[in-house]
Write a protein that holds these residues in place. Structure first.
Motif, PDB file in Angstrom:
ATOM      1  N   THR A   1       0.843  -1.214   0.000  1.00  0.00           N
ATOM      2  CA  THR A   1       0.000   0.000   0.000  1.00  0.00           C
ATOM      3  C   THR A   1       0.874   1.258   0.000  1.00  0.00           C
ATOM      4  O   THR A   1       0.471   2.294  -0.518  1.00  0.00           O
ATOM      5  CB  THR A   1      -0.998   0.017   1.188  1.00  0.00           C
ATOM      6  OG1 THR A   1      -0.347  -0.391   2.368  1.00  0.00           O
ATOM      7  CG2 THR A   1      -2.199  -0.863   0.927  1.00  0.00           C
TER       8      THR A   1
ATOM      9  N   SER B   1       0.651   4.372  -2.633  1.00  0.00           N
ATOM     10  CA  SER B   1       0.550   5.796  -2.258  1.00  0.00           C
ATOM     11  C   SER B   1       1.234   6.692  -3.276  1.00  0.00           C
ATOM     12  O   SER B   1       0.939   7.878  -3.371  1.00  0.00           O
ATOM     13  CB  SER B   1       1.199   6.067  -0.898  1.00  0.00           C
ATOM     14  OG  SER B   1       0.779   5.127   0.016  1.00  0.00           O
TER      15      SER B   1
ATOM     16  N   CYS C   1      -5.873   1.468   0.688  1.00  0.00           N
ATOM     17  CA  CYS C   1      -5.365   2.693   0.068  1.00  0.00           C
ATOM     18  C   CYS C   1      -6.548   3.331  -0.668  1.00  0.00           C
ATOM     19  O   CYS C   1      -7.187   2.688  -1.501  1.00  0.00           O
ATOM     20  CB  CYS C   1      -4.261   2.338  -0.913  1.00  0.00           C
ATOM     21  SG  CYS C   1      -3.611   3.769  -1.766  1.00  0.00           S
TER      22      CYS C   1
END
Ligand code: PLP
Length: 412
Positions: A302, A306, A328
């Motif tokens: 995750t 980002s 996310c």
């Protein structure tokens, strides 16, 4: 008189739609084979060992646990044992475990049952603006139909409730506070133990919807939330759909919301679904004390996701470290959730938006609106939630496709 052109138009429409349908079915089928599932906060696949544990109750052990004959008594023994096993993991009394058909029922029982049980003391209920609709709509019902009042607490830009706001909102007639442990859309984790401690100090019942917590965040015992009521369901951590439980701290005794037999100590009428309970217990034992959603595996994935916010107009929601490691969530300016989900689906990715689809449109996410996002942003939410089957190559593929898909939608 029809001209050749006026004849062509009415006949060409069915032909055109037939062709379109064929294309969608053909390519849709091809894509389905390659689908990559990144929607684990919606549900998880059933674990094969959990399924095995359920099978005897779909065949040989078919008895009704309330029957007094030998076939019923055999199943009763499994039911009693299942309750003990959940209580062992939760570190509570077996009598504090109520089996339900899932989170929505647990939440309805917790909120309606407790509010009605305590209504002689007062009719004020507190919740937060980012709760699941199972909580918000239940409270709304009590307000509209049964004369309760509600206070909806705001959240900060990371989606968290401030315990001081809760303390200030509690009135003499407050009978129940319901605040979730972790948010299904953004993954934001609430300071739930602190919120529970405020309620306990001020003598108010506290319910937490911990559906997204179990199997993802550390679990030592059910008392860690400082809650009187905790809702949980099995299908979020590789258990069966239609399974769940409510922790009810004794001596609290919520009014039943289902009437009939005296199952579950008269707190939930109806013949128990023993196969669902068997699967639920098995999943609780195997996937909760040592969370099946392993942070050390999921967080790097995750974190890589980002990086999507480096694309212009893409904003990460809940960048805080206080969020579920598997989740996310982002918004995409100049696009809407429905087009985004459809485009990602066509490219083989099963993702989700914040709110349920109704009549082919998505309403802006109430969670993002509460966090201060404008309507346009809240209507462009995309949630990616990973699980143990997710592979690094899935993330690589997603990251490489992302700019192309976004571009397609922005410039059709
Ligand atoms: N609460 C939360 C936080 C959820 O994420 C969900 C489902 O997504 C629910 C409640 C309702 O769960 P179910 O529909 O399985 O009853």
């Amino acid at each position: 008189m029809f001209t050749s052109c006026s004849l062509f138009i009415p006949y060409s429409f069915p032909l055109f739609f037939a062709l379109l349908l064929w294309l969608v079915l053909f390519f849709g089928r091809e894509r389905q084979v390659k689908s990559i599932y990144l929607d684990y906060n919606a549900t998880t696949p059933l674990d094969p060992a959990v399924k095995e544990a359920m099978l005897p109750f779909l065949s040989d052990y078919y008895g009704n646990p309330s029957s007094i004959h030998s076939i019923g008594r055999k199943v009763r023994a499994f039911l009693d044992d299942s309750r003990e096993r959940v209580a062992d993991v939760w570190k509570c009394k077996a009598s504090e475990v109520v089996f339900t058909s899932g989170a929505t029922e647990s939440i309805n029982l917790a909120i309606c049952g407790t509010a009605r049980f305590l209504m002689a003391k007062g009719r004020h209920i507190i919740t937060s603006a980012v709760e699941h609709h199972a909580v918000l709509h239940t409270i709304e019902y009590l307000v509209n139909k049964e004369g309760f009042e509600k206070t909806i607490l705001p959240v900060d830009a990371e989606g968290r409730v401030n315990p001081l706001d809760l303390e200030n909102a509690i009135q003499n007639d407050t009978v129940l506070v319901s605040i979730m442990a972790a948010n299904n859309e953004t993954g934001a984790i609430q300071p739930v133990a602190e919120l529970g401690a405020v309620c306990r100090r001020l003598g108010v019942c506290f319910h937490t919807d911990a559906v997204q917590w179990f199997g993802k965040e550390p679990f030592d015992n059910i008392h860690q939330f400082n809650a009187d009521l905790v809702s949980i369901c099995g299908h979020k951590f590789y258990g069966p759909k239609g399974s769940g439980a409510l922790f009810v701290r004794s001596p609290l005794l919520p009014d039943p919301i289902l009437f009939g037999g005296s199952q579950e100590n008269s707190r939930r009428a109806g013949t128990e679904d023993m196969s669902a309970i068997a699967g639920f217990v098995n999943a609780v034992e195997r996937f909760v004390p040592s969370p099946v959603f392993e942070k050390s595996f999921l967080l790097p994935l995750t974190t890589r996701l980002s990086s999507l916010c480096s694309h212009s107009g893409v904003n990460l929601v809940c960048s805080s470290t206080l969020r579920l490691a598997n989740t996310c969530c982002f918004t995409v300016s100049g696009a809407d959730s429905l087009s985004l989900l459809a485009a990602f689906d066509l490219n083989g990715f099963c993702l989700s938006a914040g709110s349920a689809c109704s009549a082919g449109s998505l309403t802006p996410s109430h969670v993002l609106s509460a966090m201060g996002f404008c309507n346009e942003e809240a209507a462009s939410i995309v949630r990616i939630s990973l699980g143990r089957e997710t592979r690094e190559k899935d993330i690589d593929l997603f990251l490489s496709l992302f700019p192309l898909v976004i571009n397609q939608i922005r410039n059709p």
